[in-house]
Design an enzyme around this catalytic site. Structure first.
Site, PDB file in Angstrom:
ATOM      1  N   TYR A 171      23.246  -0.189   9.620  1.00 48.38           N
ATOM      2  CA  TYR A 171      22.034  -0.961   9.318  1.00 48.38           C
ATOM      3  C   TYR A 171      21.322  -0.293   8.140  1.00 48.38           C
ATOM      4  O   TYR A 171      20.438   0.540   8.340  1.00 48.38           O
ATOM      5  CB  TYR A 171      21.091  -0.973  10.527  1.00 48.38           C
ATOM      6  CG  TYR A 171      21.516  -1.847  11.693  1.00 48.38           C
ATOM      7  CD1 TYR A 171      21.842  -3.192  11.510  1.00 48.38           C
ATOM      8  CD2 TYR A 171      21.539  -1.344  12.991  1.00 48.38           C
ATOM      9  CE1 TYR A 171      22.196  -4.002  12.585  1.00 48.38           C
ATOM     10  CE2 TYR A 171      21.895  -2.152  14.074  1.00 48.38           C
ATOM     11  CZ  TYR A 171      22.218  -3.477  13.860  1.00 48.38           C
ATOM     12  OH  TYR A 171      22.553  -4.279  14.923  1.00 48.38           O
TER      13      TYR A 171
ATOM     14  N   ASN B 118      18.787  -6.709  21.985  1.00 55.11           N
ATOM     15  CA  ASN B 118      19.416  -8.020  22.153  1.00 55.11           C
ATOM     16  C   ASN B 118      20.912  -7.912  22.458  1.00 55.11           C
ATOM     17  O   ASN B 118      21.696  -8.791  22.116  1.00 55.11           O
ATOM     18  CB  ASN B 118      19.145  -8.905  20.926  1.00 55.11           C
ATOM     19  CG  ASN B 118      19.561  -8.235  19.634  1.00 55.11           C
ATOM     20  OD1 ASN B 118      20.156  -7.158  19.652  1.00 55.11           O
ATOM     21  ND2 ASN B 118      19.277  -8.867  18.515  1.00 55.11           N
TER      22      ASN B 118
ATOM     23  N   HIS C 154      25.770  -6.755  18.690  1.00 54.16           N
ATOM     24  CA  HIS C 154      25.814  -6.991  17.240  1.00 54.16           C
ATOM     25  C   HIS C 154      27.072  -7.773  16.926  1.00 54.16           C
ATOM     26  O   HIS C 154      28.127  -7.542  17.527  1.00 54.16           O
ATOM     27  CB  HIS C 154      25.865  -5.654  16.472  1.00 54.16           C
ATOM     28  CG  HIS C 154      26.294  -5.856  15.047  1.00 54.16           C
ATOM     29  ND1 HIS C 154      25.409  -6.251  14.060  1.00 54.16           N
ATOM     30  CD2 HIS C 154      27.511  -5.788  14.457  1.00 54.16           C
ATOM     31  CE1 HIS C 154      26.077  -6.403  12.919  1.00 54.16           C
ATOM     32  NE2 HIS C 154      27.355  -6.126  13.136  1.00 54.16           N
TER      33      HIS C 154
HETATM   34  N1  UDP Z   1      15.849  -6.609  14.746  1.00 55.30           N
HETATM   35  C1  UDP Z   1      14.591  -6.164  15.112  1.00 55.30           C
HETATM   36  N2  UDP Z   1      13.508  -6.874  14.702  1.00 55.30           N
HETATM   37  C2  UDP Z   1      13.607  -8.005  13.944  1.00 55.30           C
HETATM   38  C3  UDP Z   1      14.901  -8.437  13.562  1.00 55.30           C
HETATM   39  C4  UDP Z   1      15.981  -7.716  13.978  1.00 55.30           C
HETATM   40  O1  UDP Z   1      14.466  -5.164  15.812  1.00 55.30           O
HETATM   41  O2  UDP Z   1      12.580  -8.616  13.615  1.00 55.30           O
HETATM   42  C5  UDP Z   1      17.029  -5.846  15.182  1.00 55.30           C
HETATM   43  C6  UDP Z   1      17.864  -6.566  16.256  1.00 55.30           C
HETATM   44  O3  UDP Z   1      18.387  -5.583  17.143  1.00 55.30           O
HETATM   45  C7  UDP Z   1      18.937  -7.230  15.421  1.00 55.30           C
HETATM   46  C8  UDP Z   1      19.158  -6.181  14.329  1.00 55.30           C
HETATM   47  O4  UDP Z   1      17.862  -5.684  14.052  1.00 55.30           O
HETATM   48  O5  UDP Z   1      20.104  -7.519  16.171  1.00 55.30           O
HETATM   49  C9  UDP Z   1      19.780  -6.704  13.043  1.00 55.30           C
HETATM   50  O6  UDP Z   1      19.017  -7.777  12.552  1.00 55.30           O
HETATM   51  P1  UDP Z   1      19.707  -9.089  11.988  1.00 55.30           P
HETATM   52  O7  UDP Z   1      18.654  -9.855  11.274  1.00 55.30           O
HETATM   53  O8  UDP Z   1      20.937  -8.739  11.234  1.00 55.30           O
HETATM   54  O9  UDP Z   1      20.056  -9.897  13.327  1.00 55.30           O
HETATM   55  P2  UDP Z   1      21.468 -10.245  14.029  1.00 55.30           P
HETATM   56  O10 UDP Z   1      22.491 -10.419  12.941  1.00 55.30           O
HETATM   57  O11 UDP Z   1      21.798  -9.111  14.972  1.00 55.30           O
HETATM   58  O12 UDP Z   1      21.229 -11.531  14.787  1.00 55.30           O
HETATM   59 MG    MG Z   2      22.958  -9.219  11.301  1.00 58.17          MG
END
Ligand code: UDP
Ligand code: MG
Length: 188
Positions: A53, A152, A155
């Site tokens: 990340y 959530n 990943h």
């Molecule tokens: N996340 C968070 N706050 C946010 C958005 C994302 O803590 O407002 C975390 C969450 O665990 C997420 C990860 O950051 O799965 C990566 O974000 P992404 O936008 O890539 O979401 P994803 O692809 O997992 O749906």
């Molecule tokens: Mg993502």
């Protein structure tokens, strides 16, 4: 039609492992016919977490957090940048707080199918039938407000390009296996 076969990365995050949901999650992917070609349990440190990340994710986290804040009627006095940075730090702490299960799934449309099964980023908006929708419910806004990281469960690579990069970060070539599953009869 080998050119249509994709690989994608899935990580069962520490909350998924701790809640004993690993088997349930893996079986949902298996049932679609997608093939597991790599799988391992690993406890990553914060440096590795930041490779997975990168800080370039902060604007996306900020955007998603504030969308939820708006719907929750949460007003914060802190600057947006500070909130986004806080969400990012919580995310790095969360993903490295316990072991995770990393796997590579292979199949036609693998990236899109896996994302469909996973659901939306914020579990409160994930439809029933999706992994996030069925097994967890907190929003990203709530998580950031409580400084607990957006737990959530899972990943999944968002695009084919992301999948390529992520698979090479998490797996050595020798840890990925090529073999024929029964579904291959209909595909190849
Ligand atoms: N996340 C968070 N706050 C946010 C958005 C994302 O803590 O407002 C975390 C969450 O665990 C997420 C990860 O950051 O799965 C990566 O974000 P992404 O936008 O890539 O979401 P994803 O692809 O997992 O749906
Ligand atoms: Mg993502």
């Amino acid at each position: 039609m080998k050119e249509f076969i994709e690989r994608t990365l899935v990580i069962i995050k520490p909350d998924g492992v701790k809640r004993n949901l690993s088997g349930e999650i893996i079986s949902r992917f298996e049932k679609t016919g997608l093939k597991i070609v790599g799988l391992k349990m690993i406890w990553i440190d914060k440096d590795f977490a930041k490779k997975h990340y990168p800080e370039s994710l902060i604007p996306v986290l900020t955007e998603k957090t504030f969308l939820d804040y708006d719907s929750m009627n949460v007003k914060v006095n802190e600057p947006r940048e500070k909130v986004g940075k806080g969400a990012y730090e919580d995310l790095i702490r969360y993903i490295s707080e316990g072991p995770v299960i990393a796997m590579v799934l292979e199949g036609v449309h693998a990236v899109e199918i896996v994302r469909k099964l996973v659901g939306t980023t914020s579990p409160h908006k994930s439809p029933p039938g999706t992994i996030r929708g069925d097994f967890t419910h907190l929003s990203m806004g709530y998580a950031t407000y409580r400084k607990i990281g957006g737990r959530n469960l899972i990943h999944a690579s968002g695009t084919k390009e992301e999948a390529k990069k992520e698979i090479s970060l998490w797996f050595k070539e020798s840890e990925l296996h090529s073999y024929k599953g029964v579904h291959d009869e209909h595909i190849l």
